[in-house]
Scaffold this motif. Structure first.
Motif, short mmCIF file in Angstrom:
data_model
loop_
_atom_site.label_atom_id
_atom_site.label_comp_id
_atom_site.label_asym_id
_atom_site.label_seq_id
_atom_site.Cartn_x
_atom_site.Cartn_y
_atom_site.Cartn_z
N ILE A 92 -9.20 51.81 25.50
CA ILE A 92 -8.30 51.72 26.65
C ILE A 92 -7.75 53.11 26.96
O ILE A 92 -7.06 53.71 26.14
CB ILE A 92 -7.15 50.74 26.36
CG1 ILE A 92 -7.72 49.37 25.95
CG2 ILE A 92 -6.23 50.63 27.58
CD1 ILE A 92 -6.65 48.36 25.50
N ARG A 131 -1.34 45.09 19.82
CA ARG A 131 -2.73 45.11 20.33
C ARG A 131 -3.56 46.27 19.77
O ARG A 131 -4.78 46.24 19.81
CB ARG A 131 -2.70 45.25 21.86
CG ARG A 131 -2.56 43.96 22.59
CD ARG A 131 -3.89 43.24 22.78
NE ARG A 131 -4.62 43.70 23.96
CZ ARG A 131 -5.91 44.02 23.95
NH1 ARG A 131 -6.60 43.95 22.83
NH2 ARG A 131 -6.52 44.40 25.05
N GLU A 144 -12.89 47.87 21.87
CA GLU A 144 -12.29 48.10 23.20
C GLU A 144 -11.64 49.48 23.19
O GLU A 144 -10.89 49.81 22.28
CB GLU A 144 -11.20 47.06 23.50
CG GLU A 144 -11.73 45.67 23.77
CD GLU A 144 -10.61 44.69 24.16
OE1 GLU A 144 -9.73 45.06 24.95
OE2 GLU A 144 -10.63 43.57 23.63
N LEU A 202 2.79 49.51 27.79
CA LEU A 202 1.46 49.47 28.40
C LEU A 202 0.65 48.26 27.97
O LEU A 202 -0.27 47.85 28.69
CB LEU A 202 0.69 50.75 28.04
CG LEU A 202 1.30 52.05 28.56
CD1 LEU A 202 0.51 53.25 28.06
CD2 LEU A 202 1.35 52.05 30.09
N LEU A 203 0.97 47.69 26.83
CA LEU A 203 0.16 46.60 26.28
C LEU A 203 1.05 45.62 25.53
O LEU A 203 2.15 45.97 25.10
CB LEU A 203 -0.89 47.17 25.31
CG LEU A 203 -2.03 47.95 25.96
CD1 LEU A 203 -2.72 48.85 24.95
CD2 LEU A 203 -3.03 46.99 26.59
N PRO A 204 0.57 44.39 25.37
CA PRO A 204 1.33 43.42 24.58
C PRO A 204 1.50 43.92 23.15
O PRO A 204 0.69 44.71 22.66
CB PRO A 204 0.44 42.17 24.60
CG PRO A 204 -0.44 42.33 25.78
CD PRO A 204 -0.67 43.80 25.91
N PRO A 205 2.54 43.46 22.47
CA PRO A 205 2.80 43.90 21.10
C PRO A 205 1.60 43.65 20.18
O PRO A 205 0.90 42.65 20.31
CB PRO A 205 3.97 43.00 20.67
CG PRO A 205 4.63 42.60 21.94
CD PRO A 205 3.55 42.52 22.96
#
Lengths: 351, 351
Positions: free
Chosen positions: B87, B135, B85, B130-133
């Motif tokens: 991002i 990731r 992924e 910006l993102l969950p812990p």
């Protein structure tokens, strides 16, 4: 219906989105949301962050309520600290800036007064794989799957491919719609976690009627009027085919017919609803047929206008011709107003 | 430098991106990429898909090479089927459509001739989570962290906040830069997995010079020229302060000074490089000072132009004033050309 075919053009008709949204709200939405609530209450979720995917998000206006509901339902189950990723997908040309700006700024944003919610976007057709296998807990997709991935045939006798009376056109549409549906479900199933749920809702038909006969009949009649006035050649009228087909519930259930399962998905629900005409009550009160006509015509233009414009020769004055067409269309509605109540299919899948 | 402050305006100077890119390529990029290769070879990765985050991606042009390198290195280690992924993050107003379109269509796209790579985007300031812990495996961020999250002071004596000689301005810039840096690192550390790596590169300074003295001195002199000609008032000249500061390596290392660790991150490398002037060789060959001046001026305008435009009163003819300013700037360069070789700090962190 949605702006799936060419959102770059559809941005021009952006004001129409709200009409579409209201139409859905007025009838189908409460039933859709109750099915969505079932999905949110039933989805299997462990320690990992919840992943919600909003397929064909457009600028996100229609996604705020269902996403907020999902966050609330899951946090009721898992605790208020549950982390959530929300992934909005649409074509690369979609206006993702408007989406992210609305998420930050608007009071109906699902980010409003929440923490631990992380929005992302993907600009890629949902007829391609969008995410690694097993990433998605909850999928939401409304008002887009009536659009075909490509136009399999021009309809010489209607503006909507799926409403042609020509046997070869109908056969081509049926084949394309069946292939698209299986392809879409296969891709989504792969992206879903075991125990994930997917809701798909789009305009559909009964075995005997589409619900669009009157309104799209008038739009096609307006195209023919312009042909008679020498404004569209026969070729142009034939080419003017919106790549939409309308499935029946049997078409929707078809991939599941043999074993009850398809690509690891099961259908939990599959229903046909009637969408109320959001403008009819006002018309009953005011008797103002011009207003009704304008609202209905603009409602149709919001989703079809960009496609229709794209089907007119770019060397001609497309804007003027499209205006002429929709003026004629509105005039036809005004002179003999009716209630427009299309069908909406909602299907709920579990992996 | 990047378009971080107002990408909506910066789209106007889009043609300048390539200059910036070439400048970086010409010198720093090979060293940056060798450090990035270290990160890609060292990052801990299990069965899960690899997650690469490109912080402050702009339209993605500068991200293609490092992302492709990361995919190749990881697939060398984990097998060609390894799912990835990617991002891309930037401000909500960033042009994500251009990014997604380039990913689909351009031959230098990291999607070109690969499968199992999934691009996503996030439209939110990197001064927010910006993102969950946990990731992120690999983080990449170049040419943006010299921009401050806000302008802490107007510099009455320079166009760049961090190059003022005013003690209160310098103190305010230093404080803001220190706070921004700790805030950025804290947020990124939380998003990174245990064993993840982060590379950050941005223009920086030595203890004695910034490397921008000559070129930004000429730009400021051009602002002053316009003041003398009655085109900018004293107030306007004071307000014309680009919110950029320049850190030393000590500033960059400061959060780690006490324990060698900060927010769970360790610095693995921290280096200062000199970026070669990408236009100088051509000038040596042709002796064409006008061409050199235009290229250097446009290179500066690519990152500063939108900010400068935004600092001019919108009721005035901003476009004409900005053109006048950059013409004067180019003329100053032409009349006494020099080589412009700013510093670039590159830091590599491991969690």
């Amino acid at each position: 219906m949605s702006e799936d075919v060419d959102p770059k053009l559809s941005a021009m008709e952006g004001a129409g989105f709200y009409n579409r949204y209201s139409a859905m709200q007025a009838a189908g939405i409460s039933r859709i949301l109750s099915l969505w609530a079932t999905a949110c209450e039933s989805v299997q979720i462990g320690e990992e962050p919840l992943v919600i995917v909003d397929y064909a998000s457009s600028q996100g206006r229609n996604s705020m309520a269902p996403v907020r509901m999902a966050i609330e339902k899951i946090r009721d189950r898992c605790g208020a600290e549950k982390l959530v990723e929300v992934i909005h997908t649409d074509l690369p040309s979609n206006d993702f800036s408007s989406l992210f700006t609305a998420l930050q700024q608007e009071s109906d944003s699902y980010l409003h007064e929440t923490l631990g919610v992380f929005p992302l976007s993907i600009g890629r057709s949902y007829f391609e794989p969008l995410l690694p296998p097993g990433r998605v807990h909850l999928g939401w997709n409304t008002w887009s799957m009536q659009w075909m991935s490509r136009k399999p045939a021009d309809a010489p006798d209607h503006i909507l491919a799926g409403m042609s009376a020509s046997a070869p056109v109908i056969a081509a549409v049926k084949e394309q719609q069946a292939a698209d549906w299986r392809h879409f479900l296969t891709l989504r199933a792969a992206e879903m976690r075991q125990g994930g749920w997917l809701l798909v809702g789009y305009t559909a038909r009964t075995a005997v009627e589409t619900g669009w006969e009157w309104l799209l009949g008038e739009l096609w009649a307006s195209v023919q009027d312009m042909g008679r006035d020498g404004l569209f050649s026969e070729d142009e009228r034939t080419r003017m085919t919106i790549p939409i087909g309308l499935r029946t519930l049997d078409d929707i259930r078809a991939p599941f017919a043999e074993s009850g399962e398809f690509s690891g998905l099961r259908i939990e629900r599959c229903e046909l609803l009637r969408v109320a005409d959001p403008h009819w009550d006002a018309f009953q009160q005011t008797g103002d047929a011009s207003q009704l006509a304008l609202r209905q015509a603009n409602g149709i233009r919001a989703w079809s206008g960009p496609t229709i414009l794209g089907l007119i020769d770019p060397l001609r004055d497309r804007e003027a011709l499209a205006n002429d067409l929709f003026n004629r269309f509105a005039e036809r509605i005004r002179s003999a107003p009716r209630r427009h109540e299309p069908y909406l299919a909602v299907a709920l899948f579990r992996r």
